[in-house]
Design a protein around this motif. Structure first.
Motif, PDB file in Angstrom:
ATOM      1  N   LYS A  98      56.171  71.414  20.780  1.00 10.84           N
ATOM      2  CA  LYS A  98      54.971  71.157  20.958  1.00 10.84           C
ATOM      3  C   LYS A  98      54.303  71.737  22.192  1.00 10.84           C
ATOM      4  CE  LYS A  98      51.963  67.008  21.124  1.00 10.84           C
ATOM      5  NZ  LYS A  98      51.697  65.682  21.033  1.00 10.84           N
ATOM      6  N   VAL A 152      47.664  74.513  26.051  1.00 14.45           N
ATOM      7  CA  VAL A 152      46.659  74.658  25.304  1.00 14.45           C
ATOM      8  C   VAL A 152      45.332  74.272  25.850  1.00 14.45           C
ATOM      9  CG1 VAL A 152      45.472  74.163  22.938  1.00 14.45           C
ATOM     10  CG2 VAL A 152      48.035  74.652  23.060  1.00 14.45           C
ATOM     11  N   MET A 154      47.971  83.872  17.831  1.00 16.95           N
ATOM     12  CA  MET A 154      48.503  82.718  17.642  1.00 16.95           C
ATOM     13  C   MET A 154      47.287  81.869  16.831  1.00 16.95           C
ATOM     14  SD  MET A 154      48.115  79.982  20.890  1.00 16.95           S
ATOM     15  CE  MET A 154      48.115  78.614  19.863  1.00 16.95           C
ATOM     16  N   THR A 155      47.755  81.105  15.694  1.00 13.20           N
ATOM     17  CA  THR A 155      46.423  80.415  15.050  1.00 13.20           C
ATOM     18  C   THR A 155      45.887  79.331  15.953  1.00 13.20           C
ATOM     19  OG1 THR A 155      47.800  80.778  12.994  1.00 13.20           O
ATOM     20  CG2 THR A 155      46.202  79.054  12.871  1.00 13.20           C
ATOM     21  N   SER A 156      44.608  79.467  16.103  1.00 12.72           N
ATOM     22  CA  SER A 156      44.101  78.153  16.713  1.00 12.72           C
ATOM     23  C   SER A 156      44.458  76.784  15.996  1.00 12.72           C
ATOM     24  CB  SER A 156      42.414  78.658  16.925  1.00 12.72           C
ATOM     25  OG  SER A 156      41.860  77.342  17.396  1.00 12.72           O
ATOM     26  N   PRO A 157      44.764  75.921  17.230  1.00  6.93           N
ATOM     27  CA  PRO A 157      45.331  74.627  16.529  1.00  6.93           C
ATOM     28  C   PRO A 157      44.034  73.827  16.099  1.00  6.93           C
ATOM     29  CG  PRO A 157      45.497  74.760  18.900  1.00  6.93           C
ATOM     30  CD  PRO A 157      45.320  76.039  18.413  1.00  6.93           C
ATOM     31  N   HIS A 158      42.820  74.142  16.903  1.00  7.00           N
ATOM     32  CA  HIS A 158      41.586  73.234  16.418  1.00  7.00           C
ATOM     33  C   HIS A 158      40.534  74.025  17.318  1.00  7.00           C
ATOM     34  CE1 HIS A 158      43.785  71.526  20.005  1.00  7.00           C
ATOM     35  NE2 HIS A 158      42.571  71.645  20.550  1.00  7.00           N
ATOM     36  N   TYR A 159      39.107  73.292  17.095  1.00  2.31           N
ATOM     37  CA  TYR A 159      38.067  73.825  17.859  1.00  2.31           C
ATOM     38  C   TYR A 159      37.297  72.672  18.298  1.00  2.31           C
ATOM     39  CZ  TYR A 159      35.231  72.628  13.739  1.00  2.31           C
ATOM     40  OH  TYR A 159      34.574  72.003  12.819  1.00  2.31           O
ATOM     41  N   GLU A 198      42.113  84.774  16.666  1.00  2.00           N
ATOM     42  CA  GLU A 198      43.470  84.487  16.432  1.00  2.00           C
ATOM     43  C   GLU A 198      44.338  85.821  16.496  1.00  2.00           C
ATOM     44  OE1 GLU A 198      42.952  80.494  13.804  1.00  2.00           O
ATOM     45  OE2 GLU A 198      43.332  82.259  12.695  1.00  2.00           O
ATOM     46  N   THR A 248      43.302  78.037  22.226  1.00  2.00           N
ATOM     47  CA  THR A 248      44.522  78.765  22.111  1.00  2.00           C
ATOM     48  C   THR A 248      45.459  78.365  23.249  1.00  2.00           C
ATOM     49  OG1 THR A 248      45.243  81.105  21.986  1.00  2.00           O
ATOM     50  CG2 THR A 248      43.560  80.672  23.467  1.00  2.00           C
ATOM     51  N   SER A 249      46.564  79.115  23.606  1.00  2.00           N
ATOM     52  CA  SER A 249      47.257  78.680  24.974  1.00  2.00           C
ATOM     53  C   SER A 249      46.775  79.613  25.970  1.00  2.00           C
ATOM     54  CB  SER A 249      48.750  79.172  24.338  1.00  2.00           C
ATOM     55  OG  SER A 249      48.762  80.555  24.062  1.00  2.00           O
ATOM     56  N   ASP A 263      52.249  77.895  28.084  1.00  2.00           N
ATOM     57  CA  ASP A 263      52.017  77.734  26.640  1.00  2.00           C
ATOM     58  C   ASP A 263      51.011  76.566  26.618  1.00  2.00           C
ATOM     59  OD1 ASP A 263      53.465  75.303  27.096  1.00  2.00           O
ATOM     60  OD2 ASP A 263      54.852  75.541  25.547  1.00  2.00           O
TER      61      ASP A 263
END
Length: 336
Positions: free
Chosen positions: A3, A50, A181-186, A176, A198-199, A48
């Motif tokens: 995580k 975010v 990386m895939t963006s986890p949220h916005y 992305e 993003t990280s 890492d």
């Protein structure tokens, strides 16, 4: 996959403020320096973590504008405005107004919202003229003019800031891809556009890819070159007089493109060194972000340590009588 760290996890001291011999304030954060191949050259804190890059990623958000072909008639000044967080000075407001007029559009077509001009001359002009600030004064109006230009090309609807709109889908795809990386949220930014998380190392990787891009490369590389060169050619459009982005880019004389973002995010593109930098101060302190990016620019050869502009952000603190009363400095182990 482990995580990702939260913003407060493993943050380290980056910037200190000393008054006489007493440590008065300390700013914790994270910073990463990367190469385009994914190598972390050095880091402090947690790479890492975010974050929301906020306005620091405007050059990434502008990639689809060029890659789509929508920018074929735009000049470098317009590309710089597309990457800008400007202060609503006359050159910014008039530049965006002309751009919109060329599209047959106006202030009412923007979706960024009105904002008081931060530029003193323009603020005074509005007061004297009994005028209210409009959306053109919004620090993101250039980015939104770019969105509208792309939208005209894509044939999308008027609400171009909606996350499922073709403009924002194109922005997310580019974001992305370059961050890896895939963006986890916005979240919704101050200008009402989506801001994809993003990280920190993903953001630094994107900046490193901008740094390493060549005119001899593919369409994305050429777009990256056009945007970074526009920023370096027009530092006054990217921010404005007395602002760190403008002052530091002028001092570097075309050696780097830098960009701030809300809540103390700062990035740098160093073409000569092929490096990308991203940092985040966790308390949102702008003064610390400006000091930290100054230190990293000096460390990596983009800015002379004895250039007068460095002392504005990192060095002696002066009071209203111009007496030296303290110092802003790097914490032990950071950028030294």
């Amino acid at each position: 996959m482990p995580k990702p760290s939260q913003v407060h996890d493993h943050a380290v001291p980056l910037i200190e403020l000393w008054r006489s011999d007493l440590l008065e304030s300390i700013h914790l954060g994270h910073a990463v320096v990367m190469r385009a191949n994914g190598e972390i050259v050095e880091s402090w804190g947690q790479p890492d973590v975010v974050i929301y890059p906020r306005s620091s990623c405007k050059m990434v958000q502008a990639l689809p504008l060029i890659e789509s072909g929508a920018a074929r008639d735009l000049g470098s000044a317009q590309l710089a405005l597309a990457c800008a967080s400007h202060q609503g000075a006359g050159i910014h407001v008039q530049g965006v107004a002309r751009w919109l007029a060329e599209l047959g559009l106006s202030d009412s077509d923007l979706r960024c919202g009105p904002q008081s001009a931060e530029d003193i001359d323009e603020r005074n002009r509005l007061i004297v003229a009994h005028e209210s600030p409009c959306q053109l004064h919004n620090n993101c109006s250039g980015k939104h003019a770019g969105f509208l230009t792309l939208n005209r090309h894509l044939g999308g609807g008027r609400e171009y800031v909606e996350v499922d709109h073709p403009v924002q889908r194109a922005v997310r795809l580019a974001f992305e891809e370059v961050t890896g990386m895939t963006s986890p949220h916005y979240g919704i930014d101050g200008c009402s556009a989506p801001n994809f998380a993003t990280s920190l190392q993903g953001l630094a990787l994107a900046m490193a890819r901008f740094a390493a891009a060549s005119d001899m490369g593919d369409a994305r590389a050429r777009a990256m070159v056009a945007l970074r060169e526009a920023m370096m050619r027009h530092p006054e459009l990217v921010a404005g007089e007395t602002r760190a982005c403008t002052e530091l880019m002028r001092a570097m004389g075309g050696k780097a493109a830098i960009k701030t973002g809300a809540e103390a995010v700062f990035v740098a593109i160093l073409p000569q060194a092929g490096l990308g930098i991203a940092l985040k101060i966790i308390d949102g302190g702008v003064r610390a972000a400006e000091a930290a990016i100054s230190a990293l620019l000096v460390r990596h050869g983009a800015l002379a340590h004895d250039h007068p502009v460095v002392a504005r952000y990192l060095g002696p603190m002066r009071n209203r009588r111009d007496l030296v009363v303290g110092h802003t400095r790097c914490a032990s182990g950071f950028a030294q």
